[in-house]
Design a protein around this motif. Structure first.
Motif: not given
Length: 484
Positions: A61-86
């Motif tokens: 949030i602090r970084a987004a404010l410093a970069l002049n962003c709008e802050i979403n009142p709701k933010a959600k986490f998602d699963r980004k699916n890909y396969f890699y050894p790390d």
């Protein structure tokens, strides 16, 4: 050959300065023996459940404010699916369509012109592990980095960046802001801040965008600029030969100064994003945002403007001294002790930077404190030491960390003010250089007086008070003139 235009999107990843990792209590710290800072959560063991790190959320949030962003009142986490050894879970917890920050911008300066770079999104995710490729086709994985809170900052499309110089300026400015607000240490050599430019070219004047390639995990300003320069030239050469650019992820070979193919570039649909079922959406209230705003420090642009108005510094000096918060703080503290901001700036940007650069050190590792440097500058101003002696003294200070007055007294570097002793030196110089004295008195070649001053200073090993040296030479020249 046709004239081409480059279009450059920037994806930057910043590891956040938190005590623990993103979704577990493991220590978030660089280094350590491999696989000693991980648990079932960050190792992706079945049945383990994540818990979001509040400090990491506030950092974004602090970084987004410093970069002049709008802050979403709701933010959600998602699963980004890909396969890699790390990636032990086979998916990464990230944010997709509802990030914490969006629609921001960052102003950069290139060749004296201000350019605005739009930022599409600032979101929070977890870092992956790290692979080590050994001789004999063996690879090992270290999960210490897995689960470290990672902020991704993505520029908007169509791209506003069109040259390698603009890309570098953007990254320099972004790093400065993130370190100023204390969310990332910006240590690119350790991977704390990594940049992945997306580069495409098109014939100038056309509207259709070319096929883009991504250069993975660049970790220095120089490699970002050189990598983009190489990729632009490579793509233009392909198109001029009638070949096509393949959408792919490419690595950067520092030794060869060239990119190389790593894998085909995934498209968004391949990640099969869906909401993370084990984490509730973040509710970011206006009160929470205001509380974070109250903790925001003075940012680089504002500090630069203040340095110019308050201390009378030039645009160049103010820009240099505000590159990092640590350097800006060091300057202000030195100026306070020295009582002369311009002298403080000159010594920091000159001799002190030279000493630090020779050892690859940043200002926060400087063995000379602002108080000590300020004291040395005051010693020059009050005539205790000369500027020439100060250049020797700062070397001693850097090596020992001692106060300047103690070193000057022990090493015999204090300015010689004894008029009788200086007069004797002037008399000796006059006796050894009768032709120079005659040229001044008989031919009016007053410019040769500088030679006499230099000889006296040499005789005194640079310790004689220059003001007294000049006055005594003038007095002796007047005396000589009377007897001629």
């Amino acid at each position: 050959m046709r004239e081409y235009e480059a279009c450059i999107g920037m994806e930057c990843h910043a590891e956040l300065l938190t005590e623990s990792k993103m979704f577990c209590g493991c220590k978030n710290e660089f280094g350590g023996e491999p696989n000693t800072r991980c648990c079932p959560v960050c190792a992706g063991m079945p049945g383990s459940l994540p818990v979001a790190n509040r400090q990491a959320v506030e950092h974004v949030i602090r970084a987004a404010l410093a970069l002049n962003c709008e802050i979403n009142p709701k933010a959600k986490f998602d699963r980004k699916n890909y396969f890699y050894p790390d990636l032990p879970k086979g998916y990464q917890i990230s944010e997709y369509d509802e990030p914490i920050g969006r629609n921001g911008y960052l102003d950069i300066e290139v060749n004296g012109e201000i350019k605005r770079v739009r930022i599409r999104r600032v979101h929070l995710e977890e870092d992956t592990g790290k692979l080590f490729h050994m001789a004999g086709n063996e690879s090992y994985i270290d999960l210490n980095r897995s689960g470290v809170p990672l902020m991704e900052i993505v520029t908007d499309f169509p791209p506003d960046i069109h040259t390698p110089e603009e890309a570098r300026a953007y990254l320099v400015k972004l790093r400065a802001i993130l370190t100023y607000i204390g969310v990332c240490d910006g240590k690119m050599e350790q991977g704390s801040l990594r940049c992945e430019p997306n580069v495409s070219v098109r014939v100038k004047g056309t509207e259709e965008y070319g096929t883009k390639t991504e250069i993975k995990n660049l970790n220095s300003f120089r490699s970002v600029q050189k990598g983009i320069e190489y990729e632009i030239a490579r793509q233009i050469a392909l198109l001029e030969r009638g070949e096509r650019v393949v959408q792919e992820t490419r690595g950067w070979n520092e030794a060869r100064q060239a990119t190389f193919p790593q894998r085909s570039k995934e498209v968004e649909q391949e990640y099969r994003y869906f909401p993370e079922p084990d984490l509730v959406p973040l509710q970011i209230t206006p009160e929470w945002i205001e509380a974070i705003k109250a903790t925001m420090p003075e940012l680089p642009d504002a500090k630069k403007a203040r340095f110019m108005s308050e201390y009378g510094l030039s645009d160049y000096d103010a820009s240099y001294l505000t590159e990092t918060r640590a350097l800006a703080d060091y300057f202000e503290e030195t100026a306070k002790h020295a009582g002369d901001a311009k002298a403080a700036a000159n010594w920091i940007m000159g001799d002190l930077s030279r000493l630090l650069n020779a050892e690859g050190k940043e200002i926060d590792a400087c063995p000379i404190t602002p108080r000590q440097l300020g004291s040395m500058i005051r010693m020059i101003a009050d005539g205790t030491i000369s500027g020439k002696i100060a250049k020797m003294l700062i070397e001693h200070m850097y090596q020992s960390g001692e106060d300047p007055d103690k070193i000057a007294a022990r090493e015999g570097l204090v300015t010689l003010r004894d008029e009788s002793a200086i007069r004797q030196m002037v008399q000796q110089v006059f006796a050894e250089n009768p032709k120079i004295v005659a040229d001044i008195l008989e031919k009016g070649l007053v410019q040769k007086k500088g030679f006499l001053v230099g000889q006296v200073m040499k005789l005194s090993q640079g310790k004689a008070d220059p003001t007294k040296v000049n006055r005594l030479i003038d007095e002796m020249l007047a005396e000589e003139q009377k007897v001629r």
